[in-house]
Design a protein around this motif. Structure first.
Motif, PDB file in Angstrom:
ATOM      1  N   GLU A   1      -1.515  12.390  -9.793  1.00  0.00           N
ATOM      2  CA  GLU A   1      -1.253  11.886  -8.438  1.00  0.00           C
ATOM      3  C   GLU A   1      -0.811  10.430  -8.484  1.00  0.00           C
ATOM      4  OE1 GLU A   1      -4.253  14.547  -5.617  1.00  0.00           O
ATOM      5  OE2 GLU A   1      -5.062  12.847  -6.726  1.00  0.00           O
ATOM      6  N   VAL A   2      -1.464   9.654  -9.316  1.00  0.00           N
ATOM      7  CA  VAL A   2      -1.058   8.245  -9.491  1.00  0.00           C
ATOM      8  C   VAL A   2       0.359   8.188 -10.047  1.00  0.00           C
ATOM      9  CG1 VAL A   2      -1.507   6.122 -10.783  1.00  0.00           C
ATOM     10  CG2 VAL A   2      -3.419   7.393  -9.774  1.00  0.00           C
ATOM     11  N   ALA A   3       0.610   8.990 -11.066  1.00  0.00           N
ATOM     12  CA  ALA A   3       1.940   8.993 -11.698  1.00  0.00           C
ATOM     13  C   ALA A   3       3.023   9.387 -10.700  1.00  0.00           C
ATOM     14  CB  ALA A   3       1.937   9.947 -12.890  1.00  0.00           C
TER      15      ALA A   3
ATOM     16  N   GLU B   1       0.844  -1.189   0.000  1.00  0.00           N
ATOM     17  CA  GLU B   1       0.000   0.000   0.000  1.00  0.00           C
ATOM     18  C   GLU B   1       0.876   1.235   0.000  1.00  0.00           C
ATOM     19  OE1 GLU B   1      -3.189   1.827   3.214  1.00  0.00           O
ATOM     20  OE2 GLU B   1      -3.335  -0.286   2.685  1.00  0.00           O
ATOM     21  N   CYS B   2       0.700   2.095  -1.011  1.00  0.00           N
ATOM     22  CA  CYS B   2       1.558   3.282  -1.114  1.00  0.00           C
ATOM     23  C   CYS B   2       0.803   4.604  -1.204  1.00  0.00           C
ATOM     24  CB  CYS B   2       2.469   3.170  -2.343  1.00  0.00           C
ATOM     25  SG  CYS B   2       3.648   1.802  -2.267  1.00  0.00           S
ATOM     26  N   GLN B   3      -0.382   4.629  -1.828  1.00  0.00           N
ATOM     27  CA  GLN B   3      -1.079   5.898  -2.044  1.00  0.00           C
ATOM     28  C   GLN B   3      -1.678   6.423  -0.742  1.00  0.00           C
ATOM     29  OE1 GLN B   3      -0.962   7.289  -4.994  1.00  0.00           O
ATOM     30  NE2 GLN B   3      -2.228   9.074  -4.622  1.00  0.00           N
TER      31      GLN B   3
ATOM     32  N   LYS C   1       7.930   7.776  -7.650  1.00  0.00           N
ATOM     33  CA  LYS C   1       8.681   7.526  -6.410  1.00  0.00           C
ATOM     34  C   LYS C   1       9.077   6.058  -6.308  1.00  0.00           C
ATOM     35  CE  LYS C   1       6.263  11.178  -3.837  1.00  0.00           C
ATOM     36  NZ  LYS C   1       5.224  11.427  -2.799  1.00  0.00           N
ATOM     37  N   ALA C   2       8.145   5.168  -6.654  1.00  0.00           N
ATOM     38  CA  ALA C   2       8.429   3.732  -6.565  1.00  0.00           C
ATOM     39  C   ALA C   2       9.541   3.333  -7.515  1.00  0.00           C
ATOM     40  CB  ALA C   2       7.161   2.940  -6.871  1.00  0.00           C
ATOM     41  N   LEU C   3       9.615   3.986  -8.679  1.00  0.00           N
ATOM     42  CA  LEU C   3      10.630   3.619  -9.680  1.00  0.00           C
ATOM     43  C   LEU C   3      12.063   3.916  -9.222  1.00  0.00           C
ATOM     44  CD1 LEU C   3       8.798   4.616 -12.976  1.00  0.00           C
ATOM     45  CD2 LEU C   3       9.667   2.341 -12.386  1.00  0.00           C
TER      46      LEU C   3
END
Length: 342
Positions: free
Chosen positions: A289-291, A253-255, A296-298
């Protein structure tokens, strides 16, 4: 050509109002007998169409044929008495009246295989099927037979493995085991939790995933999150063991969460299902916002191993909100794909 950043949902989607009460967990069915079977299939098709129209790459049944992600599977097993109930603490968070394990557990027949075959006939896209994980199953029951969480988990792992192999044969491409309990019982996770999860996935040739989240957007879960402080570091406990496990994909869970994104570094080399949609709010994310979450995850996972997804299931949300969130997920992933190709 293989899709970069393939999108999927982490779990459930809302049911239509003619099948069950909207925005309600454990809602009773509004249909019976043959009409219920037909209604579930109609709902599955609608759920699939919502995913198709949103451009979701890896589709699911939206859990339309089950009332709950754990108990519906358990209902089909021998050895569990749903009339004999006890109150237990679920994941150290809230009390619930649960069924009792009264004898040896086994699976007299497949649970979801016919549903999976039905889904497979409806689409050429890759499909993912969610099953409850062994530890989360035992945390949803009162055990009056084995008197050991570990023993019961191993029994459930064998049963899940039987079901998973038949789902794979039915054409499922990814089998996901839901283990929110991994965010709570850290010693057990490392002592035998990951081992029982691997037993559930043993011998599968399709991809396997484990979904570890902070729960549906219900009050018991949102209240619990408020107690976790400025950083949610629970994943730190299980990730090192999961990195060396046989499980292919790890979901987190990240968002809108307080999970430090650099914890993904602990599972470097695994495929990572990054939750880029918050299921605990009706606010629909913008594609940007999703992008931003995916960017960040990349920093910690290679693009060919990043699977954009939702934080958790969306059963408690309205269908309108869920559709909006699916659209945002696809559009956000498209932004990052464009950036990567440039």
């Amino acid at each position: 050509m293989k899709t970069v950043l393939p999108t999927s949902t982490a779990g459930s989607l809302p049911k239509p109002s003619w099948l069950a009460e909207p925005e309600t967990l454990w809602s009773p069915w509004k249909l019976e007998d043959e009409r219920l079977i037909e209604g579930k299939q109609d709902a599955l098709r609608l759920s699939l169409d919502d995913q198709r129209q949103a451009g979701i790459d890896i589709v699911s049944d939206g859990e339309q044929t089950r009332q709950h992600f754990v108990t519906t599977f358990i209902e089909h097993l021998n050895g569990v008495d749903f009339e004999k109930r006890e109150t237990v603490r679920i994941r150290d968070r809230y009390n619930a009246s649960v069924p009792t394990v009264v004898g040896a557990v086994d699976r007299p027949k497949p649970v979801f295989v016919e549903d999976a075959k039905f889904l497979r006939r409806q689409t050429d896209k890759p499909i993912k099927w969610a099953l409850p994980g062994p530890m989360t199953m035992i945390d949803t029951l009162y055990d009056d037979h084995y008197k050991s969480r570990e023993k019961l988990a191993w029994e459930f792992a064998k049963i899940l493995n039987e079901e998973a192999k038949e789902l794979e044969a039915a054409g499922v491409d990814i089998i996901q085991f839901d283990e929110p309990a991994f965010n709570v019982f850290f010693d057990e996770v490392n002592d035998w939790g990951v081992a029982t999860l691997e037993r559930a996935a043993e011998g599968l040739k399709c991809e396997t995933a484990v979904h570890i989240c902070y729960g549906y957007g219900i009050k018991a879960n949102t209240d619990w999150k408020k107690t976790l402080g400025s950083e949610w570091r629970q994943y730190e406990e299980a990730f090192p063991k999961l990195k060396t496990s046989a499980i292919d994909i790890i979901s987190l869970e990240c968002q809108n969460s307080r999970v430090p994104m650099d914890l993904i570094e602990l599972i470097r080399g695994k495929k990572v299902m990054v939750g880029a949609i918050d299921v605990a709010t009706d606010a629909i994310e913008t594609p940007e916002e999703v992008a931003a979450t995916l960017r960040k995850a990349l920093q910690f996972v290679d693009a060919d191993k990043l699977y954009p997804s939702t934080n958790c299931g969306m059963a408690p949300l309205s269908r309108r909100v869920a559709r909006g969130k699916l659209n945002a997920l696809s559009a956000g992933a498209a932004i990052i794909r464009k950036e990567l190709s440039a």
